[in-house]
Structures are given as structure tokens and as C-alpha cells.
Design a protein around this motif. Structure first.
Motif, short mmCIF file in Angstrom:
data_model
loop_
_atom_site.label_atom_id
_atom_site.label_comp_id
_atom_site.label_asym_id
_atom_site.label_seq_id
_atom_site.Cartn_x
_atom_site.Cartn_y
_atom_site.Cartn_z
N LYS A 82 30.52 -9.18 33.53
CA LYS A 82 29.33 -8.45 33.12
C LYS A 82 28.15 -9.40 32.98
CE LYS A 82 31.54 -4.58 30.78
NZ LYS A 82 31.54 -3.72 29.58
N PRO A 83 26.94 -8.91 33.25
CA PRO A 83 25.77 -9.77 33.07
C PRO A 83 25.58 -10.09 31.59
CG PRO A 83 25.11 -7.48 33.46
CD PRO A 83 26.59 -7.56 33.71
N LEU A 84 24.84 -11.17 31.34
CA LEU A 84 24.56 -11.53 29.96
C LEU A 84 23.83 -10.40 29.25
CD1 LEU A 84 23.36 -15.23 30.28
CD2 LEU A 84 25.46 -14.43 29.19
N PRO A 85 24.14 -10.19 27.97
CA PRO A 85 23.42 -9.14 27.23
C PRO A 85 21.95 -9.48 27.10
CG PRO A 85 24.73 -10.51 25.74
CD PRO A 85 25.12 -10.90 27.13
N GLU A 86 21.12 -8.44 27.00
CA GLU A 86 19.69 -8.66 26.83
C GLU A 86 19.41 -9.36 25.51
OE1 GLU A 86 17.99 -4.81 27.16
OE2 GLU A 86 18.56 -4.54 29.26
N SER A 87 20.20 -9.03 24.51
CA SER A 87 20.07 -9.69 23.21
C SER A 87 21.37 -9.55 22.44
CB SER A 87 18.91 -9.08 22.40
OG SER A 87 19.07 -7.69 22.27
N VAL A 88 21.50 -10.36 21.41
CA VAL A 88 22.71 -10.38 20.59
C VAL A 88 22.34 -9.97 19.17
CG1 VAL A 88 24.57 -11.81 19.66
CG2 VAL A 88 23.76 -12.18 22.00
N PHE A 89 23.16 -9.11 18.59
CA PHE A 89 22.95 -8.63 17.23
C PHE A 89 24.00 -9.30 16.35
CE2 PHE A 89 21.06 -4.40 15.61
CZ PHE A 89 20.65 -5.01 14.43
N PHE A 90 23.61 -10.18 15.45
CA PHE A 90 24.54 -10.89 14.57
C PHE A 90 24.56 -10.21 13.21
CE2 PHE A 90 25.40 -14.85 11.88
CZ PHE A 90 26.78 -14.77 12.06
N CYS A 91 25.67 -9.52 12.91
CA CYS A 91 25.82 -8.78 11.65
C CYS A 91 26.47 -9.69 10.63
CB CYS A 91 26.66 -7.53 11.86
SG CYS A 91 26.00 -6.39 13.10
N SER A 92 25.70 -10.20 9.70
CA SER A 92 26.20 -11.22 8.78
C SER A 92 25.24 -11.36 7.60
CB SER A 92 26.32 -12.56 9.52
OG SER A 92 26.72 -13.59 8.66
#
Length: 387
Positions: free
Chosen positions: A284-294
Motif C-alpha cells: 500500500k502507498p504511504l499514508p497521507e498522515s499518521v494519527f498518534f493516539c497517546s
């Protein structure tokens, strides 16, 4: 002792660590033990177990004995009234075993219990519950009739579609990634048949439990994450072993006939062909952005350079996780769930609830230095080291 959890490992060191961490949480209120059997891994799985889990029983096999014998070795060392055969590429919820133990104690003529399994993308794994793969049922699977007529009994038995994924009830066949049963029954059945290397072993054990007039159950009230592709990569060796396993099961349990042999050989070839190509998944292509839940702001500031991507920090002390993550729906993104602040049960629930073809998921297990996940049920999974 109430329960012994048997984890058979082969070269999945990081998935094993996460699995053991989740099982430790799940048995914390029980009289239970974990037994890890290693089938001669070459990836430092045993070293990790000795360093990080020195109090857990570790059995190091001198060679890869396969799934049946490896699990039989583990069960031979078990002390629990019940045992759970568990794949190393799984994550259980904190209340998984409490719930299943309570259910088991209410049953009579109990055979084997399986549970609801989802893959690393949140998709339900239909092999969580199955019917006996007789020639006709195999035929409906081969032609995809179970998809066309999912509510018709004549065609829907392969994946036990008489029972919904969110219903508990009787089924014939359960999957070897999670099998819960009394240790005495396992001994009565003489465990997994060691003549079968892989892939028919769970069908065979489930079927032999039925022959003992026991009742097998699919239990939907707990969900277990099963990355699936990690322990068994689909390649040419997989195809060959799958063929051998299916041939073994049919020859063992059904009468021979020319028609039967011909039909089954076609079916085995078709299944193997499909399975092999299912394993060839495009990256899969790289995600447009990453959501870090922390709530770890320091790590959130380091992640962009580690991931080489934009990282959006969702501070769990300030925001509601589910509502914020819903913003990702329809976008190509990745959600990283920090297990230091989010329980395994909530991680599993999040993955199941937010499943979307454009969203991928990773977990940052507590007290580790890696982020882990799988973007497809057929791939090897991804490990991201955090130094």
C-alpha cells in the motif's frame, strides 16, 4: 490451576512479545500460566523471552516440529483444567479468558470454543467458524455459492453462515489460531494428529471432538486480533502443504470413491491456487498522515522523523479518541494506538470499529521499543523500531 495458554512460535519475535504482553494482562486475575513453545526460530525469539519474560515457561525445540507436534509438546507440560491454543500473531483483550471461562463452565458436553477473530485491518475473519468441508460444502466454497446465497442453508455451511459473526452458537469447525478446551478432552483426543503438518490440523481436531459427541461453540462476546499473514506467509511451500493437509483430512475421515477423489483433487488445487494468489498483495502507498493516539507528547515529536511522514498528535488527556479518529474516514491514513494509555481491548475495538480500506492500524505495545501492525491479512506485517 484454571488455565494454560499454549503459544507456539516460529520466527515472529515481535508479534510474540506483543501477544505475551496481552495474555499476561488477560490472565492477571486468574490462576493461569503461559507456555511458549519455540519451533527452532532463528530470529532471537527465545532470547527475547528469556530477557523479558524470565518467569514464563519456555520450551525450545531442536527443530521445527510443525504445528501439531509443537502444540502437543506444550500441552504435555500444562497444568490447567482448560487450555487455549493461541497463535503468536494474536492480541487478546484483557477480559477474553474471563469471559470464555465463564461461558465454558456453563456448558455440558463441551468440545472446543473459538472466538471472533479480526485481522490487522479490522476485517472479520470468516474462518472463525466453519462447517465440515464435505464434498458438497467444498463445492459451494469453490464456486463461491456461499457469497451468492449467504442465507440459504444448502450453500452457506462452509463458513457456518447460519450463525452471524455477532452471535454465539454451535458450529462444527474452529480455527487453530484460538482453540479453547478442557485439557482432559485434549488428552482424550490425543491432541493434534502429528501426521498432518499444517492447515488440516484444526479441522481434524474439531471433527474428532464432534465424533466424541462433544459440542463446539463459536463465542462472539470477545474479539481477538489475528494478524494471520504473519505466522504463515502464502508462497509455493504454503500451496504444497495446503494440498497435503486437505488430502490427509479427506483420506482419514471419508470413504474413498473415484468421484470423491476426483472432485476433492480439483477442489484442493483450486483452493491452493486461490490461496497462493491471495498472498501476493501489492504494497500500500504511504499514508497521507499518521494519527498518534497517546499522551506521550515527547514521542509524538520524534515520530515524524522516524516515520518520515506527517504525524498528528491526539492527546488522550484532552480529546475523545473515537470522535477524533473518525476524521480519518475516507482518507488514506494510519492510526497508531499507544498501549501505554489504551488497553488492548480498546485497541481491538478501535480497529474493528474504524475499519476502512484506506485506514491502516498499528499498536505501540507498552514497555517495548517498537510499533507493530499489518496492512493486510496476507502480508508479513510491519515492525517500526523506536530507538
Amino acid at each position: 490451576m484454571q488455565l494454560s495458554v499454549i503459544i507456539l512460535n516460529y520466527n515472529v519475535r515481535y508479534f510474540l512479545e506483543q501477544c505475551v504482553l496481552s495474555v499476561q494482562e488477560a490472565i492477571s486475575t486468574l490462576d493461569a500460566e503461559i507456555i511458549v513453545v519455540d519451533n527452532n526460530s532463528s530470529d532471537e525469539s527465545c532470547l527475547m523471552m528469556k530477557n523479558k519474560f524470565p518467569n514464563i515457561k519456555l520450551i525450545e525445540n531442536a527443530s521445527n516440529f510443525g504445528f501439531p507436534k509443537g502444540n502437543n509438546i506444550g500441552v504435555s507440560q500444562a497444568s490447567g483444567k482448560y487450555i487455549c491454543i493461541l497463535n503468536p500473531d494474536t492480541v487478546v483483550a484483557e477480559d477474553t479468558f474471563v469471559k470464555i471461562l465463564a461461558f465454558a463452565e456453563r456448558q455440558t458436553d463441551l468440545g472446543i470454543i473459538g472466538c471472533k477473530l479480526i485481522d490487522g485491518t479490522g476485517g472479520f475473519l470468516p474462518e472463525s467458524k466453519r462447517g465440515i468441508p464435505t464434498p458438497w460444502i467444498a463445492f459451494t466454497k469453490i464456486l463461491g455459492l456461499y457469497k451468492i446465497f449467504p442465507k440459504t442453508k444448502l450453500f452457506n455451511q462452509y463458513y457456518a453462515q447460519h450463525l452471524g459473526e455477532n452471535e454465539t452458537g454451535k458450529v462444527d469447525i474452529l480455527v487453530g489460531a484460538f482453540m479453547f478446551l478442557e485439557r482432559n478432552l485434549y488428552k482424550e483426543l490425543e491432541g493434534f494428529d502429528e501426521n498432518c503438518f499444517m492447515y488440516a490440523d484444526d479441522i481434524d481436531l474439531s471433527y474428532r471432538a464432534l465424533q466424541k459427541q462433544k459440542v463446539n461453540y463459536y463465542f462472539h462476546e470477545t474479539t481477538v486480533l489475528h494478524y494471520k499473514g504473519e505466522s504463515t506467509v502464502k508462497d509455493e511451500k504454503y500451496m504444497k502443504r495446503f494440498q497435503e493437509a486437505m488430502t490427509f483430512f479427506y483420506k482419514k475421515h471419508f470413504k474413498k470413491s473415484w468421484f470423491f477423489e476426483f472432485f476433492i483433487q480439483i477442489g484442493i488445487w483450486f483452493f491452493s491456487f486461490v490461496k497462493m494468489f491471495q498472498g501476493k498483495v501489492k504494497s500500500k502507498p504511504l499514508p497521507e498522515s499518521v494519527f498518534f493516539c497517546s499522551s506521550n507528547k515527547i514521542l509524538s515529536e520524534k515520530l515524524p522523523s522516524i516515520l518520515k511522514n506527517k504525524v498528528l498528535f491526539l492527546d488522550l488527556k484532552k480529546e475523545k479518541m473515537v470522535n477524533s479518529c473518525l476524521l480519518f474516514k475516507g482518507k488514506r491514513g494510519e492510526i497508531i494506538l499507544d498501549n501505554h494509555y489504551i488497553s488492548f481491548k480498546k485497541c481491538i475495538k478501535m480497529i474493528e470499529t474504524l475499519k476502512d480500506k484506506n485506514i491502516t492500524f498499528k499498536i505501540f505495545p507498552k514497555n517495548t521499543n517498537f510499533i507493530i501492525g499489518s496492512n493486510s491479512r496476507n502480508d508479513r506485517g510491519q515492525i517500526i523500531k523506536i530507538e
